[in-house]
Design a protein around this motif. Structure first.
Motif, mmCIF file in Angstrom:
data_model
loop_
_atom_site.group_PDB
_atom_site.id
_atom_site.type_symbol
_atom_site.label_atom_id
_atom_site.label_comp_id
_atom_site.label_asym_id
_atom_site.label_seq_id
_atom_site.Cartn_x
_atom_site.Cartn_y
_atom_site.Cartn_z
ATOM 1 N N PRO A 127 -17.461 7.165 60.201
ATOM 2 C CA PRO A 127 -18.648 7.790 60.816
ATOM 3 C C PRO A 127 -18.990 9.135 60.184
ATOM 4 N N GLU A 128 -17.984 9.845 59.705
ATOM 5 C CA GLU A 128 -18.235 11.119 59.024
ATOM 6 C C GLU A 128 -19.034 10.923 57.742
ATOM 7 N N TYR A 129 -18.910 9.724 57.170
ATOM 8 C CA TYR A 129 -19.713 9.422 55.984
ATOM 9 C C TYR A 129 -21.061 8.835 56.396
ATOM 10 N N TYR A 130 -21.024 7.804 57.253
ATOM 11 C CA TYR A 130 -22.296 7.100 57.457
ATOM 12 C C TYR A 130 -23.278 7.862 58.337
ATOM 13 N N GLY A 435 -22.181 -2.679 59.161
ATOM 14 C CA GLY A 435 -22.931 -1.713 58.369
ATOM 15 C C GLY A 435 -23.357 -0.589 59.279
ATOM 16 N N PRO A 436 -23.958 0.467 58.729
ATOM 17 C CA PRO A 436 -24.403 1.573 59.575
ATOM 18 C C PRO A 436 -25.644 1.143 60.356
ATOM 19 N N PRO A 437 -25.648 1.296 61.668
ATOM 20 C CA PRO A 437 -26.862 0.989 62.422
ATOM 21 C C PRO A 437 -28.024 1.817 61.889
ATOM 22 N N ILE A 438 -29.171 1.189 61.782
ATOM 23 C CA ILE A 438 -30.346 1.933 61.340
ATOM 24 C C ILE A 438 -30.740 2.870 62.477
ATOM 25 N N PRO A 439 -30.778 4.169 62.203
ATOM 26 C CA PRO A 439 -30.854 5.161 63.297
ATOM 27 C C PRO A 439 -32.265 5.385 63.814
ATOM 28 N N ASN A 472 -29.512 12.793 67.090
ATOM 29 C CA ASN A 472 -28.121 13.184 66.887
ATOM 30 C C ASN A 472 -27.329 12.089 66.200
ATOM 31 N N LEU A 473 -26.930 12.400 65.009
ATOM 32 C CA LEU A 473 -26.193 11.419 64.223
ATOM 33 C C LEU A 473 -24.711 11.765 64.240
ATOM 34 N N PRO A 474 -23.844 10.804 64.052
ATOM 35 C CA PRO A 474 -24.149 9.399 63.765
ATOM 36 C C PRO A 474 -24.466 8.581 65.004
ATOM 37 N N VAL A 475 -25.189 7.493 64.757
ATOM 38 C CA VAL A 475 -25.258 6.434 65.750
ATOM 39 C C VAL A 475 -24.046 5.568 65.439
ATOM 40 N N VAL A 476 -23.026 5.713 66.263
ATOM 41 C CA VAL A 476 -21.768 5.056 65.926
ATOM 42 C C VAL A 476 -21.878 3.555 66.154
ATOM 43 N N THR A 516 -31.616 -2.641 66.038
ATOM 44 C CA THR A 516 -30.336 -3.348 66.007
ATOM 45 C C THR A 516 -29.974 -3.890 64.632
ATOM 46 N N ASP A 517 -30.861 -3.675 63.650
ATOM 47 C CA ASP A 517 -30.491 -4.018 62.278
ATOM 48 C C ASP A 517 -29.538 -2.954 61.747
ATOM 49 N N VAL A 518 -28.695 -3.349 60.835
ATOM 50 C CA VAL A 518 -27.912 -2.352 60.098
ATOM 51 C C VAL A 518 -28.507 -2.250 58.704
ATOM 52 N N SER A 519 -28.080 -1.241 57.948
ATOM 53 C CA SER A 519 -28.686 -1.083 56.625
ATOM 54 C C SER A 519 -27.871 -1.798 55.551
ATOM 55 N N ASP A 520 -28.557 -2.059 54.471
ATOM 56 C CA ASP A 520 -27.987 -2.699 53.287
ATOM 57 C C ASP A 520 -26.819 -1.865 52.733
ATOM 58 N N THR A 521 -25.774 -2.515 52.274
ATOM 59 C CA THR A 521 -24.632 -1.807 51.698
ATOM 60 C C THR A 521 -25.030 -0.923 50.528
ATOM 61 N N PHE A 522 -26.068 -1.333 49.836
ATOM 62 C CA PHE A 522 -26.456 -0.545 48.671
ATOM 63 C C PHE A 522 -26.996 0.836 49.043
ATOM 64 N N LEU A 523 -27.330 0.994 50.324
ATOM 65 C CA LEU A 523 -27.726 2.332 50.755
ATOM 66 C C LEU A 523 -26.488 3.236 50.824
ATOM 67 N N ASP A 524 -25.374 2.669 51.266
ATOM 68 C CA ASP A 524 -24.121 3.436 51.325
ATOM 69 C C ASP A 524 -23.744 3.974 49.952
ATOM 70 N N SER A 525 -23.896 3.103 48.960
ATOM 71 C CA SER A 525 -23.423 3.477 47.624
ATOM 72 C C SER A 525 -24.483 4.204 46.809
ATOM 73 N N SER A 526 -25.674 4.377 47.379
ATOM 74 C CA SER A 526 -26.739 4.992 46.593
ATOM 75 C C SER A 526 -26.600 6.513 46.516
ATOM 76 N N TRP A 527 -25.662 7.072 47.313
ATOM 77 C CA TRP A 527 -25.573 8.539 47.311
ATOM 78 C C TRP A 527 -24.135 9.054 47.375
ATOM 79 N N TYR A 528 -23.142 8.187 47.337
ATOM 80 C CA TYR A 528 -21.757 8.596 47.578
ATOM 81 C C TYR A 528 -21.261 9.657 46.610
#
Length: 774
Positions: A127-130, A435-439, A472-476, A516-528
């Motif tokens: 959660p500290e990352y997403y 995946g991370p819930p779309i906030p 307020n993020l994260p949406v866990v 209730t959709d989560v985001s694509d994994t490629f969003l996670d890796s687009s900024w790591y």
RNA sequence: GCCAGGAUGUUGAAACUGGUAGACAAGCACGACUCAAAAUCGUGUGGAAGGAAUUCCAUGAGGGUUCGAUUCCCUCUCCUGGCACCA
């Protein structure tokens, strides 16, 4: 001591003393050496991963010995279908399994001997990352780059998820090879197309493998052409087509519409005087086509089908009627979704014309000089040539004619030059769990109150009726007992507790529902890569504001300004158009919003190295093929150093190769021989013979030069060969301490554990990682 | 179909901007050590002819430029990857 004890001893020491931990605050000369982080399932690293990481580490160690402050972080890209499917397979919950995988992966990663900055690791499911991945989403929304629309999407019935265009390979799911279906669904998209031109232009300015650059250029697919608008006979309506070959327009004899074209809908809505019979036919055809998956279409080959609409377009050049058809070979999302048919000069158009007995007119004569009527497919002339039967264009080369006719059409007001791209907007939504819930929050009340046109937003997308970003993020991500996807394609989070599902509307404070959709994994890796250097250095975040520069960002501005961009990005070329395009897009957007300093440069990865793939028995390693090679058993038997050395010796680093374990014994043998040489000059051990000092020095310098040159070019196999020759020489001639010292330092790139051991053995006090390149 | 990359011994491969092809390994064969095996060490190892020195032929196929080509140019074959009814 055997290799296991040696490895244990030194890796412990490296960690305890933090010897590889880069000074991020005051780097002398920084070097951000980044390797693509693994996308793990719980089966652990295979030899292919180890190959990738070792090669990248050799580069990092080389730079460190050249005096750079090398930052070499590692993490896990643990969200996504890959991990989720694995959890389903073994009957575990992905959230529990992630902890098991994490432990296993980090153990393996620490064994391979890389100079990792262990304090800076990250996991995308943390959660500290997403929270920041979600922040990125909200920023996309706030800046008008995220929007929601009903779209036909690629649906994999086996993975039960929506796929991006990039994840579909000739009609099949890239993961499970199931035929992909089309579904209509409300989805979130990012407007990557808005950056198409910059993404294309910048390719010229980066030091990347030509191969990957070409893939990206093709993927973006810029095309210059013209939109031609034809009048429709006996109607006020018009139809607009896109073409790159307006020069052939004197030969245009029909128009074809894709089934998604708006004119088709209007036809069915009685806005034209088509007969009921025609309407029925059109309706049936459209419905049948929409049901077809891409793979069905491919299976049908080039067979042309269609239905006449009862309408005619008027070709302004020839004043002839061009019948308008609906057909499935015109794609709704390419160009204008309508195409003008020039059967003499386009193979598909010719096939269609034959099927429907339409007129074929030759307007270009090619190099073969054939001027006859075009009656066979082989005669269709798509290349260079001279214009005929084309009024004022006659006699011109096609390129000249193209310019002339475009000028003419623009003058007449019948055409407008346009640039189109093949690139589509990035579909972010996934109807999955892991995946991370779309906030985002949806408020029905606010949506009803919203009157389009009254509340004008500065950028399109912002102020979408009823949608607000979470403040307020994260949406866990809640722990869902039943997290599995279902056939209806509804997101698993729909089944979450009401307390999670419903929240307060940030605007009217009324009851509102979460996305209730989560985001694509490629969003996670687009900024790591932006996060690594700032782990644990930034505080909480609030998403619903556009923040002033430098305040409350996912990264520490100071450190980021010092350590970014990435100096060397090393990874597999299979990410040529996915991850590598998204990351560039995100970087550009962040810069435009003022979150990243312009002085960091226009690209996140100015230098990219694409390593080769390790295959096994001629095939890519994959669980489905059962040809995974686990590096652990080799490390147990021969040691991490021998395996590293062997992998790097297979061939040039950009080439990869077939893994055969016969060669690895040769590497053990080599290490044993070096050990013997080291023993010759170890204090208290028998004296070495006195060699010709000058001869030795010459050999040494030659070797250093060869190794340096080879390592610079990532030709690690050649570097190792040079060291082997050196050892052969030393065995024959006898050795001295200078030569052994040089040998150990050269070897330190490839065999970090043994190098440390030998270095201490010959009585040197500082450890190898502090030494300069000889 | 289009685009990109590649083809060198039994195998992985090397050869700097055109200059002794096959470095360095792997494998194999023989020899040393050993009662024996493993390990280790030594020798040989592209093909053909020869006892040998040596000679001829060899970098996917064919042609060209050059004193000289794995390297540069043209044609073809086959692999590997990417895109693909993209207008």
């Amino acid at each position: 001591m055997d290799h296991k004890q040696i490895e244990k001893k030194w890796s412990q020491k490296w960690k305890d003393e933090g010897v590889y931990q880069a000074d991020l605050k005051k780097p002398k000369k920084k070097y951000y050496n980044l390797m693509m982080f693994p996308y793990p399932s719980a089966e652990g690293l295979h030899v292919g991963n180890m190959y990738a990481f070792t090669g990248a580490d050799v580069h990092g160690r080389f730079k460190a010995m050249q005096g750079y402050e090398v930052f070499e972080p590692i993490g896990l890209d643990g969200f996504g279908i890959h991990s989720e499917n694995y959890a389903i397979k073994i009957g575990k919950h992905p959230m529990d399994q992630a902890k098991v995988s994490e432990k296993h992966f980090y153990e393996q990663l620490s064994r391979i001997g890389n100079r990792f900055n262990w304090d800076n690791r990250l996991e995308t499911y943390d959660p500290e990352y997403y929270r920041w991945t979600q922040w990125l989403f909200t920023q996309m929304f706030n800046h008008g780059l995220a929007y929601r629309k009903k779209a036909q999407v690629n649906w994999c019935p086996s993975c039960k998820t929506v796929l991006a265009d990039e994840q579909v390979e000739s009609g099949l799911c890239e993961r499970c090879k199931t035929a992909v279906e089309k579904r209509e669904n409300e989805q979130w998209f990012f407007k990557i197309t808005q950056y198409a031109q910059r993404l294309l232009d910048n390719i010229e300015k980066i030091n990347w493998p030509e191969k990957i650059k070409i893939s990206q250029r093709n993927w973006i697919g810029r095309k210059e052409g013209i939109n031609i608008t034809y009048k429709i006979k006996d109607s006020k309506e018009t139809v607009t087509v896109f073409t790159t070959r307006p020069d052939t327009n004197f030969g245009a004899t029909f128009v074809v519409l894709g089934v998604e074209h708006e004119l088709v809908a209007e036809l069915l809505n009685d806005q034209f005087s088509s007969t009921n019979f025609q309407k029925k036919q059109i309706k049936e055809y459209v419905e049948k086509t929409l049901k077809k998956s891409d793979i069905d279409r491919l299976a049908e080959g080039r067979e042309k089908t269609g239905v006449f609409t009862g309408l005619d377009a008027i070709n302004d050049l020839t004043k002839k009627n061009m019948p308008i058809f609906v057909t499935d070979f015109v794609l709704g999302n390419v160009g204008t979704g309508a195409v003008v048919g020039v059967p003499g000069h386009d193979k598909r158009d010719f096939e269609f014309a034959k099927e429907f007995k339409l007129e074929v007119i030759r307007v270009v004569v090619g190099a073969d000089g054939d001027k006859s009527e075009i009656t066979k497919l082989e005669q269709v002339q798509e290349n260079e040539g001279k214009m005929v039967n084309s009024g004022f264009l006659d006699g011109m080369e096609i390129h000249e004619a193209t310019e002339k006719i475009m000028d003419y059409m623009e003058d007449q007001g019948t055409g407008k030059r346009v640039v189109t791209y093949r690139l589509r907007d990035w579909c972010i939504s996934r109807q999955r769990y892991w995946g991370p819930p779309i906030p985002m929050i949806y408020c029905e009340k606010c949506a009803k109150r919203f009157t389009p046109g009254v509340k004008k937003s500065p950028t399109p997308g912002v102020g979408m009726a009823g949608w607000y970003p979470e403040e307020n993020l994260p949406v866990v991500l809640p722990y869902l007992k039943n997290f599995k996807p279902t056939d209806d394609g509804k997101p698993p989070l729909e089944r979450a507790e009401k307390s999670w599902l419903f929240t307060k509307c940030p605007k009217c404070k009324g009851k509102a529902k979460r996305e209730t959709d989560v985001s694509d994994t490629f969003l996670d890796s687009s900024w790591y890569f932006l996060r690594y250097s700032s782990i644990d250095k930034v505080g909480p975040c609030h998403a619903n504001k556009v923040r002033p520069f430098g305040e409350d960002l996912p990264w520490d501005t100071d450190i980021t300004n010092k350590f970014l961009p990435v100096d060397a990005y090393i990874g597999g070329a299979e990410h040529a158009v996915l991850h590598l395009l998204y990351s560039r897009f995100v970087w550009m957007a962040l810069q435009d919003w003022g979150f990243l300093d312009k002085k960091l440069g226009i690209e996140p990865f100015p230098f990219l190295y694409g390593h080769g793939l390790i295959i096994k028995d001629g095939a890519k390693m994959s669980k489905s093929k059962g040809n995974i090679v686990n590096p652990d058993e080799y490390m147990d038997k021969y040691g991490a150093d021998a395996l590293r050395l062997y992998l790097m010796f297979i061939g040039p680093y950009d080439q990869g190769g077939d893994f055969k374990d016969t060669g690895i014994r040769g590497m053990s043998r080599f290490l044993a021989r070096v050990e013997k040489l080291v023993d010759c000059i170890t204090p208290g051990v028998k004296k070495s013979p006195t060699p010709g000092v000058e001869l030795l020095a010459r050999l040494r310098h030659k070797t250093i030069k060869r190794v340096t040159e080879a390592v610079e070019k990532f030709k690690y196999n050649v570097a190792i060969a040079a060291m082997m020759e050196f050892v052969n020489g030393l065995e024959k001639m006898g050795t001295d301490k200078d030569s052994i010292k040089a040998l150990i330092l050269l070897l330190a790139l490839f065999t970090p554990y043994m190098a440390e051991e030998w270095w201490s053995k010959i009585g040197e006090e500082f450890s190898v990682h502090q030494q300069a390149w000889p």
